[in-house]
Write a protein that holds these residues in place. Structure first.
Motif, PDB file in Angstrom:
ATOM      1  N   ASN A  91       0.791  -1.226   0.000  1.00 31.29           N
ATOM      2  CA  ASN A  91       0.000   0.000   0.000  1.00 31.29           C
ATOM      3  C   ASN A  91       0.824   1.277   0.000  1.00 31.29           C
ATOM      4  O   ASN A  91       0.276   2.355  -0.283  1.00 31.29           O
ATOM      5  N   TYR A  92       2.124   1.168   0.291  1.00 31.67           N
ATOM      6  CA  TYR A  92       2.921   2.388   0.423  1.00 31.67           C
ATOM      7  C   TYR A  92       4.203   2.353  -0.410  1.00 31.67           C
ATOM      8  O   TYR A  92       4.393   3.178  -1.298  1.00 31.67           O
ATOM      9  N   LEU A  93       5.079   1.394  -0.154  1.00 31.08           N
ATOM     10  CA  LEU A  93       6.364   1.387  -0.854  1.00 31.08           C
ATOM     11  C   LEU A  93       6.209   1.106  -2.344  1.00 31.08           C
ATOM     12  O   LEU A  93       6.951   1.667  -3.165  1.00 31.08           O
ATOM     13  N   GLU A  94       5.267   0.247  -2.704  1.00 30.05           N
ATOM     14  CA  GLU A  94       5.093  -0.120  -4.112  1.00 30.05           C
ATOM     15  C   GLU A  94       4.107   0.791  -4.837  1.00 30.05           C
ATOM     16  O   GLU A  94       3.727   0.521  -5.973  1.00 30.05           O
ATOM     17  N   ARG A  95       3.737   1.887  -4.191  1.00 32.01           N
ATOM     18  CA  ARG A  95       2.941   2.944  -4.814  1.00 32.01           C
ATOM     19  C   ARG A  95       3.765   4.223  -4.766  1.00 32.01           C
ATOM     20  O   ARG A  95       4.277   4.605  -3.700  1.00 32.01           O
ATOM     21  N   GLY A  96       3.911   4.884  -5.892  1.00 33.62           N
ATOM     22  CA  GLY A  96       4.685   6.119  -5.922  1.00 33.62           C
ATOM     23  C   GLY A  96       4.039   7.189  -5.050  1.00 33.62           C
ATOM     24  O   GLY A  96       2.828   7.399  -5.113  1.00 33.62           O
ATOM     25  N   GLN A  97       4.873   7.854  -4.246  1.00 29.50           N
ATOM     26  CA  GLN A  97       4.382   8.882  -3.336  1.00 29.50           C
ATOM     27  C   GLN A  97       4.862  10.258  -3.803  1.00 29.50           C
ATOM     28  O   GLN A  97       6.063  10.512  -3.867  1.00 29.50           O
ATOM     29  N   ASN A  98       3.916  11.119  -4.172  1.00 34.25           N
ATOM     30  CA  ASN A  98       4.230  12.502  -4.551  1.00 34.25           C
ATOM     31  C   ASN A  98       5.309  12.589  -5.622  1.00 34.25           C
ATOM     32  O   ASN A  98       6.235  13.406  -5.532  1.00 34.25           O
ATOM     33  N   GLY A  99       5.202  11.728  -6.618  1.00 31.31           N
ATOM     34  CA  GLY A  99       6.135  11.765  -7.735  1.00 31.31           C
ATOM     35  C   GLY A  99       7.368  10.912  -7.565  1.00 31.31           C
ATOM     36  O   GLY A  99       8.148  10.757  -8.511  1.00 31.31           O
ATOM     37  N   ALA A 100       7.585  10.353  -6.376  1.00 30.88           N
ATOM     38  CA  ALA A 100       8.718   9.439  -6.175  1.00 30.88           C
ATOM     39  C   ALA A 100       8.380   8.082  -6.781  1.00 30.88           C
ATOM     40  O   ALA A 100       7.225   7.663  -6.817  1.00 30.88           O
ATOM     41  N   ARG A 101       9.407   7.388  -7.277  1.00 30.15           N
ATOM     42  CA  ARG A 101       9.191   6.099  -7.913  1.00 30.15           C
ATOM     43  C   ARG A 101       8.935   5.010  -6.875  1.00 30.15           C
ATOM     44  O   ARG A 101       9.562   5.005  -5.811  1.00 30.15           O
ATOM     45  N   PRO A 102       8.026   4.086  -7.159  1.00 28.09           N
ATOM     46  CA  PRO A 102       7.817   2.955  -6.248  1.00 28.09           C
ATOM     47  C   PRO A 102       9.121   2.184  -6.039  1.00 28.09           C
ATOM     48  O   PRO A 102      10.034   2.220  -6.881  1.00 28.09           O
ATOM     49  N   VAL A 103       9.197   1.487  -4.924  1.00 26.69           N
ATOM     50  CA  VAL A 103      10.368   0.676  -4.634  1.00 26.69           C
ATOM     51  C   VAL A 103       9.893  -0.684  -4.152  1.00 26.69           C
ATOM     52  O   VAL A 103       8.908  -0.784  -3.413  1.00 26.69           O
ATOM     53  N   ASP A 104      10.579  -1.731  -4.592  1.00 30.22           N
ATOM     54  CA  ASP A 104      10.157  -3.105  -4.305  1.00 30.22           C
ATOM     55  C   ASP A 104      11.194  -3.787  -3.428  1.00 30.22           C
ATOM     56  O   ASP A 104      12.393  -3.774  -3.748  1.00 30.22           O
ATOM     57  N   TYR A 105      10.737  -4.369  -2.321  1.00 27.51           N
ATOM     58  CA  TYR A 105      11.598  -5.159  -1.449  1.00 27.51           C
ATOM     59  C   TYR A 105      11.015  -6.571  -1.364  1.00 27.51           C
ATOM     60  O   TYR A 105      10.115  -6.833  -0.554  1.00 27.51           O
ATOM     61  N   PRO A 106      11.508  -7.489  -2.174  1.00 29.74           N
ATOM     62  CA  PRO A 106      10.938  -8.842  -2.166  1.00 29.74           C
ATOM     63  C   PRO A 106      11.272  -9.648  -0.921  1.00 29.74           C
ATOM     64  O   PRO A 106      10.633 -10.679  -0.665  1.00 29.74           O
ATOM     65  N   TYR A 107      12.266  -9.208  -0.141  1.00 28.40           N
ATOM     66  CA  TYR A 107      12.697  -9.979   1.021  1.00 28.40           C
ATOM     67  C   TYR A 107      12.513  -9.142   2.286  1.00 28.40           C
ATOM     68  O   TYR A 107      12.779  -7.939   2.293  1.00 28.40           O
ATOM     69  N   ALA A 108      12.068  -9.801   3.341  1.00 27.98           N
ATOM     70  CA  ALA A 108      11.823  -9.103   4.597  1.00 27.98           C
ATOM     71  C   ALA A 108      12.101 -10.041   5.765  1.00 27.98           C
ATOM     72  O   ALA A 108      11.974 -11.270   5.647  1.00 27.98           O
ATOM     73  N   PHE A 109      12.480  -9.444   6.892  1.00 21.89           N
ATOM     74  CA  PHE A 109      12.648 -10.216   8.123  1.00 21.89           C
ATOM     75  C   PHE A 109      12.070  -9.415   9.281  1.00 21.89           C
ATOM     76  O   PHE A 109      12.399  -8.239   9.459  1.00 21.89           O
ATOM     77  N   ILE A 110      11.212 -10.061  10.057  1.00 21.62           N
ATOM     78  CA  ILE A 110      10.654  -9.464  11.269  1.00 21.62           C
ATOM     79  C   ILE A 110      10.586 -10.554  12.319  1.00 21.62           C
ATOM     80  O   ILE A 110      10.372 -11.732  11.997  1.00 21.62           O
ATOM     81  N   ALA A 111      10.802 -10.184  13.575  1.00 24.77           N
ATOM     82  CA  ALA A 111      10.797 -11.156  14.669  1.00 24.77           C
ATOM     83  C   ALA A 111      10.338 -10.454  15.936  1.00 24.77           C
ATOM     84  O   ALA A 111      10.311  -9.222  16.005  1.00 24.77           O
ATOM     85  N   PRO A 112       9.984 -11.221  16.967  1.00 28.16           N
ATOM     86  CA  PRO A 112       9.471 -10.601  18.202  1.00 28.16           C
ATOM     87  C   PRO A 112      10.467  -9.656  18.861  1.00 28.16           C
ATOM     88  O   PRO A 112      11.684  -9.768  18.686  1.00 28.16           O
ATOM     89  N   SER A 113       9.909  -8.752  19.644  1.00 27.65           N
ATOM     90  CA  SER A 113      10.687  -7.750  20.377  1.00 27.65           C
ATOM     91  C   SER A 113      10.445  -7.914  21.870  1.00 27.65           C
ATOM     92  O   SER A 113       9.373  -8.361  22.297  1.00 27.65           O
ATOM     93  N   ASN A 114      11.420  -7.521  22.680  1.00 27.48           N
ATOM     94  CA  ASN A 114      11.269  -7.577  24.129  1.00 27.48           C
ATOM     95  C   ASN A 114      10.364  -6.477  24.681  1.00 27.48           C
ATOM     96  O   ASN A 114       9.982  -6.526  25.860  1.00 27.48           O
ATOM     97  N   THR A 115      10.035  -5.504  23.864  1.00 27.21           N
ATOM     98  CA  THR A 115       9.208  -4.407  24.331  1.00 27.21           C
ATOM     99  C   THR A 115       7.826  -4.907  24.762  1.00 27.21           C
ATOM    100  O   THR A 115       7.176  -5.680  24.065  1.00 27.21           O
ATOM    101  N   GLY A 116       7.401  -4.453  25.928  1.00 23.46           N
ATOM    102  CA  GLY A 116       6.081  -4.828  26.430  1.00 23.46           C
ATOM    103  C   GLY A 116       5.985  -6.221  27.026  1.00 23.46           C
ATOM    104  O   GLY A 116       4.919  -6.599  27.518  1.00 23.46           O
ATOM    105  N   VAL A 117       7.071  -6.991  27.015  1.00 21.60           N
ATOM    106  CA  VAL A 117       7.073  -8.341  27.602  1.00 21.60           C
ATOM    107  C   VAL A 117       7.402  -8.195  29.089  1.00 21.60           C
ATOM    108  O   VAL A 117       8.551  -7.925  29.457  1.00 21.60           O
ATOM    109  N   LEU A 118       6.409  -8.347  29.940  1.00 17.04           N
ATOM    110  CA  LEU A 118       6.585  -8.096  31.364  1.00 17.04           C
ATOM    111  C   LEU A 118       7.542  -9.099  32.007  1.00 17.04           C
ATOM    112  O   LEU A 118       7.539 -10.289  31.674  1.00 17.04           O
ATOM    113  N   THR A 119       8.341  -8.593  32.948  1.00 13.76           N
ATOM    114  CA  THR A 119       9.306  -9.442  33.653  1.00 13.76           C
ATOM    115  C   THR A 119       8.707 -10.081  34.899  1.00 13.76           C
ATOM    116  O   THR A 119       9.250 -11.059  35.423  1.00 13.76           O
ATOM    117  N   GLY A 120       7.600  -9.499  35.408  1.00 13.27           N
ATOM    118  CA  GLY A 120       7.050  -9.958  36.679  1.00 13.27           C
ATOM    119  C   GLY A 120       7.670  -9.258  37.872  1.00 13.27           C
ATOM    120  O   GLY A 120       7.313  -9.561  39.025  1.00 13.27           O
TER     121      GLY A 120
END
Length: 392
Positions: A91-120
């Protein structure tokens, strides 16, 4: 001899033409980091915002990326929401924004974060154990302020190493915080807390990227800001050690103590190339970080500092005044536009290639022309470094 001299001359000039890169058997690859402030205040909100192509801030972030066109990119403060990755690309990177050319990233990596994980545990000693300050990393929900890596080159996902669960106490000579009532006792945290408290406020990832016949390890993280604490400086000391983690990981002989989330031990092999990237929340001379924190990385023996900068940073410091007028660091190298009174603008974001990679161009994207409207996309600016990588 001429082929050996051309890259050196190009580095001085800050420009390397494509024919020169081809003639020397190298490929120019752009690595970047951008704290894009795509975090949201509630779980699920980022997915909702990216589900349509009309979120104003996400469009600005996408335009910044499109106008810089990195090949390998770390986005800090992208909530851990795997569904949001494709939504942002589609919806964003592969659609040109204000005259900028779209950009394609076929590869991605995301994984869990420690943020918000309560320690007790009541980490900030405010009498409760259920606030964001009591999590392994500050967050109102699990995964807030997470990370995302996007790449035009294949990611070797089988060999990614994550260090989300590495315990702070397992770093030799860790800079654990002192209780001001008993200075030098290293006892702000009890032994019971240290048995569970993780080092990474988000995570540390070693993401191998295959570029031709080469593999470059993209070492990404987002250490906690060294503020929002008290005299014990629990965030400042942690920021110091989160930065130290990568310095030890890439320095031969120093990373033996490190273990990843699959229990594999050790740091990076000295023969392996890498780029360290992220919002490290530490300026070499200004701000609130423990003195010498970022220097651990900048002065690590295998690390190159290409010193990216911008005229925009200089102009902002001059016009905003405040704390900027007393800073010791050159504002040309600033990457973050913070409160003018304190701490002022700082160099917080870094892209640091290893020896064996040849940096030929580096910049902070802080425009001063009609594109200066994009400076409001985030309080951080995209930092990019182009390196030459052998194709042979």
């Amino acid at each position: 001899m001429r082929l050996l001299l051309l890259p050196a001359l190009a580095l001085v000039a800050g420009v390397l033409t494509a024919p020169t890169a081809q003639a020397t058997g190298h490929e120019s690859v752009r690595f970047a980091t951008f704290n894009a402030s795509l975090n949201r205040g509630a779980a699920g909100q980022l997915v909702a915002d990216l589900s349509t192509p009309d979120n104003a801030q996400a469009r600005e972030v996408a335009e910044v990326i499109q106008r810089n066109r990195p090949d390998v990119l770390l986005i800090n403060e992208f909530d851990y929401a795997p569904a949001a990755v494709d939504l942002f690309r589609d919806n964003y990177l592969e659609r040109g924004q204000n005259g900028a050319r779209p950009v394609d990233y076929p590869y991605a990596f995301i994984a869990p974060s420690n943020t918000g994980v309560l320690t007790g545990f009541d980490l900030d000693r405010d009498g409760t154990t259920t606030t964001g300050n009591d999590a392994h990393g500050f967050g109102l929900f699990e995964g807030q302020y997470g990370m995302l890596v996007l790449s035009k080159y294949p990611i070797d996902t089988k060999n990614v190493r994550t260090f989300q669960h590495f315990l702070w106490k397992d770093m030799p000579n860790a800079m654990l915080p002192d209780d001001p009532a008993t200075p030098a006792a290293k006892d702000w945290y009890s032994a019971e807390v240290l048995d569970v408290l993780r080092l990474s406020s988000k995570s540390h990832w070693d993401v191998p990227v295959r570029i031709g016949r080469e593999t470059v390890h993209f070492l990404v993280s987002h250490p906690t800001p060294p503020t929002f604490d008290g005299a014990e400086d629990r965030n400042g000391t942690r920021n110091h050690d989160e930065i130290r983690f990568w310095a030890d990981y890439v320095t031969p002989g120093k990373g033996r103590y490190i273990y990843d989330d699959k229990h594999r031990r050790g740091g990076l092999n000295p023969s392996q190339k890498f780029v360290v990237a992220g919002d490290n929340n530490s300026d070499p001379l200004d701000g609130d970080s423990v003195p010498g924190s970022i220097q651990q990385l900048l002065h690590a023996p295998r690390v190159i500092d290409p010193r990216p900068g911008s005229a925009g940073g200089v102009l902002a410091a001059e016009t905003q005044g405040g704390a900027n007028l007393t800073h010791r660091s050159n504002p040309y190298f600033d990457t973050a536009d913070f409160n003018d009174n304190a701490p002022g603008n700082l160099r917080a974001d870094y892209v640091l290639p290893s020896r064996g990679l040849w940096p030929v161009r580096a910049a902070v994207y802080w425009p001063t022309d009609e594109l200066s409207r994009l400076n409001d996309a985030s309080d951080h600016h995209l930092v990019r470094v182009d390196v030459l990588i052998s194709k042979r």
